[in-house]
Design an enzyme around this catalytic site. Structure first.
Site, mmCIF file in Angstrom:
data_model
loop_
_atom_site.group_PDB
_atom_site.id
_atom_site.type_symbol
_atom_site.label_atom_id
_atom_site.label_comp_id
_atom_site.label_asym_id
_atom_site.label_seq_id
_atom_site.Cartn_x
_atom_site.Cartn_y
_atom_site.Cartn_z
ATOM 1 N N ASP A 190 40.339 110.636 37.365
ATOM 2 C CA ASP A 190 39.781 109.378 36.875
ATOM 3 C C ASP A 190 40.467 108.861 35.617
ATOM 4 O OD1 ASP A 190 38.014 109.542 38.950
ATOM 5 O OD2 ASP A 190 36.192 109.564 37.719
ATOM 6 N N ALA A 200 31.496 122.339 31.757
ATOM 7 C CA ALA A 200 31.146 123.071 32.980
ATOM 8 C C ALA A 200 32.284 122.965 33.985
ATOM 9 C CB ALA A 200 29.861 122.516 33.592
ATOM 10 N N VAL A 205 27.095 100.496 36.139
ATOM 11 C CA VAL A 205 28.040 99.374 36.171
ATOM 12 C C VAL A 205 29.492 99.843 36.158
ATOM 13 C CG1 VAL A 205 26.440 97.764 35.089
ATOM 14 C CG2 VAL A 205 27.933 99.166 33.640
ATOM 15 N N GLY A 206 29.721 101.109 36.409
ATOM 16 C CA GLY A 206 31.087 101.609 36.447
ATOM 17 C C GLY A 206 31.307 102.763 35.502
ATOM 18 N N ARG A 207 32.547 103.242 35.466
ATOM 19 C CA ARG A 207 32.887 104.399 34.653
ATOM 20 C C ARG A 207 34.138 104.113 33.831
ATOM 21 N NH1 ARG A 207 30.009 108.837 35.942
ATOM 22 N NH2 ARG A 207 31.562 110.228 35.015
ATOM 23 N N GLY A 254 34.126 122.491 37.343
ATOM 24 C CA GLY A 254 33.781 121.573 38.428
ATOM 25 C C GLY A 254 33.646 120.139 37.958
ATOM 26 N N HIS A 310 31.704 114.046 74.704
ATOM 27 C CA HIS A 310 30.535 113.195 74.966
ATOM 28 C C HIS A 310 29.266 114.063 74.986
ATOM 29 C CE1 HIS A 310 28.115 109.958 76.642
ATOM 30 N NE2 HIS A 310 27.621 110.831 77.524
ATOM 31 N N TYR A 360 28.939 101.122 44.349
ATOM 32 C CA TYR A 360 28.577 102.233 45.230
ATOM 33 C C TYR A 360 27.609 103.209 44.577
ATOM 34 C CZ TYR A 360 31.878 105.435 42.896
ATOM 35 O OH TYR A 360 32.517 106.230 41.988
ATOM 36 N N ILE A 361 27.730 103.457 43.270
ATOM 37 C CA ILE A 361 26.801 104.378 42.615
ATOM 38 C C ILE A 361 25.404 103.771 42.577
ATOM 39 C CG2 ILE A 361 26.236 105.571 40.456
ATOM 40 C CD1 ILE A 361 29.225 105.773 39.889
#
Length: 475
Positions: free
Chosen positions: A319, A42, A277-279, A44, A451, A189-190
């Protein structure tokens, strides 16, 4: 019947159409290069289809539902009904709009799109296998190649994603009903983002983490408000334990978690378990050895500051090239790789590379922490402003957290910033720009901020570092 092998040629072959790959392809097309972009699933990539965008859509929806149901303090009394199937349908609509836009942008910039799975057949050739009976394969000769195949969720022993109760992040984002209870393995973070989403949707969430704290790698001062908020939402934590196995139990499952030394065990019951637990890099399908491309021990492809691998005309971005594993970093890497191939004087510079975590509250960071700056030999000065002193934060009901700015004490140049609090992912951009432009504390403090806004906290933090903040006590 298999279609006979077809051979074609291109200036730039891009493998993978995620944020790194499609940006590389579009930029190369803008630079008048003949570009072929190969994507197996796909346009993206994971980010648009199964990661960044769908997770942020569900974070927004779950925030809205939770705030509507917990706003009695503001005089609002409501009990929202959660239709996860409808929520996911809305999320899918957002995804479809973006992915179709990527395809249109590629075509508008002259990129040749090709569906299939690519693997190297030499230093200047890949073979693309097309799905479906009788579709066959074809060879593509290239002058330059850009590998942008991304990453996949890491699978831990005894927790196969083929088993229905075991979820990875992609599967969790596609559920059509809210689980009554969920075990999240991993407090990165995930894991923390999705634990928060489901807790706000009414799920009983338990987080199991082998390390001693949540959001390891972030300053503890940033992680602390996130962990506190998670506990306020009812999320239970078990630190120092790793999930070792699961079994069916009653109408759900039982997960066994073991301490690092193996001496203690926990048994936790739930409807489902999410492993986060990660990628790991998607490099094992490419037959990189055929092109002489080297990887490290984890399968990532090392590159230089131009995105080049050890094979000069082959690049790796996103990545698959390792840290920082951020979509926006991958996009920049793809842009640089395309420009280098076109002969442009382009190179990567991570000095002002921001990062964000979309927890509650959010985290945003850029540049160096105070400790990192001091280790680099800087004499530092830091300014801090709490959101509890922000008029705009008070009007939103979100006052946890702060803005912290780190600068060189003598020259005043901004070296880094850390934010935890409302809209941290948006506020960090101003400080990234400050680092990129070589701005000083005086520059930020002298810039009049609207402000009442959250961005005033950035100005106040700079003023605090200078010793003349108005709305907080000075350091």
């Amino acid at each position: 019947m298999v279609v006979g092998d077809i051979a074609t040629g291109t200036d730039v072959l891009v493998i993978g159409a995620g944020p790194a790959g499609y940006v590389a392809a579009i930029r190369a097309g803008q630079l008048d290069l003949d570009v072929t972009l190969v994507e197996k699933e796909a346009y993206g990539g994971t980010c648009l289809n199964h990661g960044c965008i769908p997770s942020k859509a569900l974070i927004t929806a779950s925030d809205l539902a939770h705030e509507a149901g917990n706003a009695e303090e503001m005089g609002i009394h409501a009990d929202p009904a959660i239709d996860l199937e409808g929520m996911v349908s809305w999320k899918d609509g957002v995804v479809d709009q973006l992915t179709s836009g990527v395809e249109k942008l590629c075509k508008a910039n002259g990129v040749n799109l090709m569906e299939g799975v690519a693997h190297f057949d030499g230093e200047n050739t890949v073979r693309v296998s097309h799905g479906g009976e009788g579709q066959g394969s074809e060879s593509i000769d290239f002058e330059h190649a850009i590998v942008a195949t991304g990453s996949r969720p890491i699978e831990i022993p005894n927790f196969s994603y083929d088993d229905e109760p075991v979820l990875n992040s992609r599967q969790a984002l596609a559920l059509d009903s809210v689980p009554d209870s969920l075990i999240v393995v991993g407090a990165g973070y995930i894991g923390m983002e999705l634990a928060t989403v489901f807790a706000k949707l009414g799920t009983d969430v338990t987080v199991v983490e082998m390390l001693d704290e949540a959001l390891n790698g972030f300053d503890p001062d940033l992680a602390r408000p996130v962990k506190k908020r998670a506990k306020d939402l009812g999320i239970d934590f078990h630190f120092g334990y790793g999930a070792s196995r699961w079994s069916e139990h009653g109408n759900g499952i039982r997960v066994e978690a073991t301490s690092e030394d193996g001496e203690d065990t926990l048994e936790i019951d739930a409807e489902k378990v999410l492993v986060a637990v990660g990628r790991a890099p998607v490099s094992d399908t490419l037959e990189l050895e055929a092109a002489g491309i080297e990887t490290d021990e984890r399968g990532f492809i090392p590159t230089d500051d131009r995105g080049r691998t050890n094979v000069e005309h082959i690049f790796a971005v996103g990545d698959v090239a390792g840290e920082p594993m951020l979509a926006h970093a991958g996009s920049k890497e793809g842009q640089v790789a395309a420009e280098v191939i076109a002969g442009e004087p382009s190179a990567l510079d991570y000095q002002a590379m921001p990062a964000a975590v979309f927890t509650d509250p959010e985290i945003g960071t850029v540049g160096m922490t105070e400790m990192e700056a001091e280790e680099m030999g800087f004499e530092t000065v830091a300014g801090k402003f709490p959101f509890q002193a922000s008029g705009r934060a008070l009007t939103t009901g979100h006052t946890d957290g702060f803005v912290k700015i780190v600068a060189d004490e003598d020259a005043g140049f901004v070296l880094g910033a850390q934010i935890v609090g409302p809209e941290a992912s948006e506020l960090i951009a101003e400080l990234g720009l400050a680092i990129e432009l070589g701005a000083t504390l005086e520059d930020i403090a002298a810039t009049i901020h609207t402000h009442p806004t959250l961005s005033e906290a950035v100005m106040e933090a700079a003023e605090n570092a200078l010793g003349h903040a108005i709305h907080t006590l000075n350091r």
